[in-house]
Design a protein around this motif. Structure first.
Motif, mmCIF file in Angstrom:
data_model
loop_
_atom_site.group_PDB
_atom_site.id
_atom_site.type_symbol
_atom_site.label_atom_id
_atom_site.label_comp_id
_atom_site.label_asym_id
_atom_site.label_seq_id
_atom_site.Cartn_x
_atom_site.Cartn_y
_atom_site.Cartn_z
ATOM 1 N N UNK A 59 55.642 39.372 29.630
ATOM 2 C CA UNK A 59 56.228 38.638 28.514
ATOM 3 C C UNK A 59 57.457 37.903 29.006
ATOM 4 N N UNK A 60 57.570 36.629 28.632
ATOM 5 C CA UNK A 60 58.717 35.824 29.001
ATOM 6 C C UNK A 60 59.707 35.747 27.857
ATOM 7 N N UNK A 61 60.518 34.727 27.886
ATOM 8 C CA UNK A 61 61.478 34.520 26.813
ATOM 9 C C UNK A 61 60.750 34.158 25.535
ATOM 10 N N UNK A 62 61.386 34.417 24.411
ATOM 11 C CA UNK A 62 60.791 34.197 23.084
ATOM 12 C C UNK A 62 59.509 35.011 22.904
ATOM 13 N N UNK A 63 59.323 36.056 23.725
ATOM 14 C CA UNK A 63 58.175 36.969 23.640
ATOM 15 C C UNK A 63 56.845 36.261 23.907
ATOM 16 N N UNK A 64 56.882 35.128 24.611
ATOM 17 C CA UNK A 64 55.646 34.477 25.021
ATOM 18 C C UNK A 64 54.880 35.399 25.968
ATOM 19 N N UNK A 65 53.566 35.461 25.754
ATOM 20 C CA UNK A 65 52.718 36.358 26.555
ATOM 21 C C UNK A 65 51.990 35.542 27.616
ATOM 22 N N UNK A 66 52.164 35.938 28.880
ATOM 23 C CA UNK A 66 51.559 35.222 30.007
ATOM 24 C C UNK A 66 50.619 36.163 30.768
ATOM 25 N N UNK A 67 49.640 35.546 31.402
ATOM 26 C CA UNK A 67 48.751 36.305 32.274
ATOM 27 C C UNK A 67 48.497 35.465 33.525
ATOM 28 N N UNK A 68 48.484 36.127 34.659
ATOM 29 C CA UNK A 68 48.284 35.430 35.933
ATOM 30 C C UNK A 68 47.217 36.141 36.738
ATOM 31 N N UNK A 69 46.299 35.381 37.282
ATOM 32 C CA UNK A 69 45.238 35.929 38.118
ATOM 33 C C UNK A 69 45.223 35.190 39.450
ATOM 34 N N UNK A 70 45.254 35.933 40.532
ATOM 35 C CA UNK A 70 45.205 35.354 41.880
ATOM 36 C C UNK A 70 43.819 35.588 42.465
ATOM 37 N N UNK A 71 43.217 34.525 42.968
ATOM 38 C CA UNK A 71 41.933 34.615 43.669
ATOM 39 C C UNK A 71 42.235 34.623 45.161
ATOM 40 N N UNK A 72 41.996 35.757 45.795
ATOM 41 C CA UNK A 72 42.248 35.895 47.228
ATOM 42 C C UNK A 72 40.953 35.653 47.999
ATOM 43 N N UNK A 73 40.986 34.687 48.903
ATOM 44 C CA UNK A 73 39.839 34.368 49.764
ATOM 45 C C UNK A 73 40.238 34.761 51.177
ATOM 46 N N UNK A 74 39.544 35.726 51.744
ATOM 47 C CA UNK A 74 39.940 36.247 53.053
ATOM 48 C C UNK A 74 39.665 35.264 54.172
ATOM 49 N N UNK A 75 38.677 34.370 53.990
ATOM 50 C CA UNK A 75 38.330 33.424 55.050
ATOM 51 C C UNK A 75 37.685 32.186 54.430
ATOM 52 N N UNK A 76 38.249 31.015 54.710
ATOM 53 C CA UNK A 76 37.698 29.762 54.211
ATOM 54 C C UNK A 76 36.525 29.335 55.080
ATOM 55 N N UNK A 77 35.390 29.037 54.431
ATOM 56 C CA UNK A 77 34.209 28.555 55.132
ATOM 57 C C UNK A 77 33.853 27.146 54.665
ATOM 58 N N UNK A 78 32.924 26.493 55.392
ATOM 59 C CA UNK A 78 32.584 25.110 55.083
ATOM 60 C C UNK A 78 32.052 24.947 53.670
ATOM 61 N N UNK A 79 31.258 25.925 53.188
ATOM 62 C CA UNK A 79 30.685 25.790 51.851
ATOM 63 C C UNK A 79 31.760 25.808 50.763
ATOM 64 N N UNK A 80 32.932 26.380 51.062
ATOM 65 C CA UNK A 80 34.017 26.393 50.077
ATOM 66 C C UNK A 80 34.566 24.991 49.827
ATOM 67 N N UNK A 81 34.415 24.092 50.807
ATOM 68 C CA UNK A 81 34.918 22.731 50.655
ATOM 69 C C UNK A 81 34.087 21.932 49.658
ATOM 70 N N UNK A 82 32.857 22.375 49.373
ATOM 71 C CA UNK A 82 31.987 21.688 48.421
ATOM 72 C C UNK A 82 32.016 22.332 47.038
ATOM 73 N N UNK A 83 32.760 23.413 46.886
ATOM 74 C CA UNK A 83 32.749 24.174 45.626
ATOM 75 C C UNK A 83 33.879 23.737 44.704
ATOM 76 N N UNK A 84 33.687 23.977 43.412
ATOM 77 C CA UNK A 84 34.717 23.779 42.393
ATOM 78 C C UNK A 84 35.275 25.139 42.007
ATOM 79 N N UNK A 85 36.580 25.308 42.118
ATOM 80 C CA UNK A 85 37.252 26.549 41.747
ATOM 81 C C UNK A 85 37.950 26.303 40.414
#
Length: 506
Positions: free
Chosen positions: A270-296
Motif C-alpha cells: 500500500x502506498x500513500x492515500x492507501x492506494x493498493x499496488x501489486x508488482x510481478x517480476x518475470x525472471x528469465x534465466x536465459x534469453x534464447x532466439x525464440x524470445x525475440x519473436x515473442x510478445x511479453x
C-alpha cells in the motif's frame, strides 16, 4: 531527506502510462462494445486500428459492424482479437477518440468461464444484475452460475435481468455468471457475462492502471543472458479481494507454460492515500532466439476490469569501430578532458566530495568485498514498512544499481529463505564496503532490533571495518530515543567530516 522524497514522487509520476481499455470475450459468442455517450446528436465512427479501416454498418453476412455508438461481433472468432477506436465527432468540428482492445479466448469443453470476463460488484444488498444484457434487445437469460456451478436453491429469486440473494452471507461472495441468448435476424447467439459479488465490501476498486512497463516498449537483451521484467499496477484503495498482476507470453499465462526458464514472483504493498499496488517480476534465466519473436504482456486484473501492456525484446546493437570513428572518438575525448579540467578548476571542492562519496568504492581493487553497500531497514507489515520496502526494492536498485552501477545487498532479494540466515547475513555484511541504515520512527521505537542491525553495528564500532551511511526516511527530530550505538555514529559524523558535509549539501 527531502531529495529522496522528491525522487520517489518523480519516479512514480514518470512511470505512469495509459493503456487502452480491454474487453474479453469467449469464442463463438456475441460481443458488443459501447463507446461513451456525449450527446444524442454527435456522430460516432469506428475504426480497426490494426488496418486503419472504417468499420461500416451491417451488411449481409458481416460478422463485425457498427451501429451508432455500438460495435457488434456476431459471433466472435480468434481473428477478431485486436485494437479498435471509436471517434466522436462534435458539432464544432472537434473530435475525441477512445481506444478499445478486444481479446477473444478459445472455447474449451468442460472448462470454466474465462476468469477475465468479469464486471464489478454493483451492490452489496443481495441484487446481482446480469452485466451488458441491456445492450441486447429481447435477450433471454438461460442459466445463472455461481463460481461456474449452476445456481440452485430457494434463497435465490430470479428476475428477468437479475437474481436476488435472500439475506446474503459471506459464503455468498463469489463470481456470478449469467448466460443469455440473443436473436438477430433469425440467428441465435449466446453471451456469457460474469459479475463479482461481495456482500460487505470494505474496499474501493479503481480501474486497473499499469504503471510500468509502457505498452509497446522495446527492451534490449543479449542472447544467453538473464532478464527480469517487472510489471507494477495500481488496483484500488486498500487491499483488494480480486487483484492479479501476471505475465503472458504470446497470450499464454506463464503459469501454464512448460518452460523452466520462466519464473514469476509477486508482492503487493500500500502506498500513500492507501492506494493498493501489486508488482510481478518475470525472471528469465536465459534469453534464447525464440524470445525475440515473442510478445511479453503484463495483465492487471481487478473487480472492475483488466488492462494490458505488451513489450518485446531485441538484441543490443553491435557497433563496429572503424578507424574513422576511433579518430573522431579520440578528438571528442580530448575535448571532454579539456572541459573537465576547466570544470574541475571551477568546482574543485564539490567534485572532490562527490567523487569520494560515489566513485571511491570502484577505485578500491582486490579488497575482498563483493557489495558496495548492505541495506538495513525495518521489516514488518505496517503501511510505513511497505513504503520503506518499496523504496528499498524499487527506488534504490533503479537509481544506485541500474543508473550508477553500484551493487547492493538487500535482505529478501540477495539472501533467500532456506539459507542459514544468521551466517548469510554476517558474511554479506563482512563483504560490503558500506552500511546504509534507513532511519524511521518505527526503527527508533522498536524495542527489539534485527540481527543484521546488531552485526552491522558490531562491525562498524568494534571491528571498525565498515563505514556507515544514515538516511532519514522521515523527519526524526531528536535522536535521544535512538540506541546508543547509532547516536555514537551520528556524533562521529560531525561537521568537520567530509561525509557529513556532503549530506548537508544534499
Amino acid at each position: 531527506m527531502m531529495v529522496y522524497a522528491h525522487l520517489i514522487f518523480l519516479s512514480t509520476f514518470l512511470l505512469v502510462s495509459v493503456t487502452s481499455e480491454t474487453f474479453d470475450a469467449m469464442e463463438g459468442e456475441a460481443l458488443v462494445i459501447k463507446c461513451p455517450r456525449w450527446s444524442s446528436s454527435v456522430k460516432v465512427t469506428w475504426y480497426h486500428m490494426d488496418t486503419n479501416k472504417i468499420i461500416p454498418a451491417e451488411e449481409e453476412g458481416s460478422q463485425i459492424f457498427s451501429l451508432e455508438r455500438f460495435l457488434w461481433f456476431l459471433p466472435t472468432s480468434r481473428e477478431h482479437s485486436g485494437n479498435y477506436t471509436c471517434v466522436i465527432h462534435f458539432s464544432n468540428n472537434r473530435t475525441r477518440s477512445f481506444n478499445m482492445s478486444v481479446q477473444v479466448h478459445p472455447y474449451k469443453q468442460g472448462v470454466c468461464f474465462p476468469s477475465r470476463i468479469r464486471y464489478p460488484n454493483d451492490t452489496g444488498r443481495g441484487k446481482v444484475v446480469c452485466p451488458t444484457i441491456d445492450n441486447y434487445k429481447n435477450a433471454t437469460i438461460i442459466q445463472w452460475y455461481k463460481d461456474c456451478r449452476p445456481l440452485q436453491g430457494q434463497r435465490y429469486f430470479k428476475g428477468e435481468k437479475y437474481i436476488f440473494i435472500n439475506n446474503p452471507r459471506k459464503e455468498d461472495d463469489g463470481y456470478y455468471t449469467c448466460r443469455f441468448s440473443y436473436t438477430h435476424k433469425g440467428n441465435v447467439f449466446n453471451v456469457s457475462a460474469t459479475r463479482i459479488f461481495i456482500s460487505k465490501a470494505k474496499h474501493s476498486p479503481l480501474p486497473p492502471r499499469i504503471l510500468f512497463p509502457k505498452d509497446k516498449d522495446v527492451i534490449e537483451v543479449e542472447l544467453g543472458a538473464p532478464l527480469s521484467l517487472k510489471c507494477q499496477a495500481r488496483l484500488g484503495i486498500k487491499k483488494q479481494p480480486m487483484a492479479v498482476v501476471t505475465w503472458d507470453v504470446d497470450n499464454i499465462p506463464v503459469k501454464y507454460l512448460r518452460v523452466s526458464r520462466f519464473h514469476e514472483k509477486t508482492h503487493s504493498f500500500e502506498g500513500r492515500e492507501q492506494d493498493y499496488y501489486k508488482e510481478t517480476a518475470l525472471h528469465i534465466t536465459e534469453i534464447k532466439k525464440e524470445d525475440l519473436q515473442a510478445n511479453f504482456t503484463c495483465v492487471a486484473v481487478n473487480e472492475m476490469h483488466n488492462t494490458r501492456a505488451t513489450v518485446t525484446l531485441q538484441l543490443k546493437a553491435q557497433l563496429g569501430l572503424p578507424n574513422v570513428l576511433l579518430i573522431i572518438g579520440s578528438l571528442v575525448l580530448l575535448v571532454a578532458i579539456a572541459v573537465s579540467i576547466i570544470l574541475y578548476q571551477s568546482f574543485r571542492v564539490d567534485i572532490v566530495l562527490l567523487y569520494r562519496e560515489i566513485f571511491q568504492p570502484y577505485s578500491i581493487k582486490d579488497d575482498g568485498k563483493i557489495y558496495d553497500a548492505y541495506v538495513i531497514y525495518p521489516k514488518n507489515h505496517t503501511n510505513e514498512a511497505n513504503f520503506v520496502e518499496y523504496f528499498v526494492y524499487q527506488i534504490m536498485p533503479d537509481i544506485l544499481e541500474n543508473k550508477y552501477g553500484y551493487k547492493l545487498c538487500i535482505y529478501g532479494r540477495d539472501i533467500h529463505p532456506g539459507e542459514d540466515t544468521a551466517s548469510a547475513i554476517e558474511k554479506s555484511i563482512q563483504k560490503s564496503r558500506r552500511l546504509i541504515i534507513l532511519l524511521t520512527r518505527q526503527l527508533i521505537n522498536c524495542k527489539e532490533h534485527a540481527y543484521d542491525q546488531h552485526i552491522a553495528l558490531y562491525n562498524a564500532l568494534i571491528l571498525n571495518d565498515t563505514k556507515v551511511i544514515l538516511l532519514e526516511m522521515e523527519t526524526i527530530g531528536t535522536y535521544e530515543k535512538l540506541q546508543e550505538s547509532l547516536r555514537f555514529i551520528i556524533k562521529q559524523q560531525d561537521e568537520s567530516s567530509e561525509t557529513w558535509e556532503y549530506f548537508k549539501r544534499i
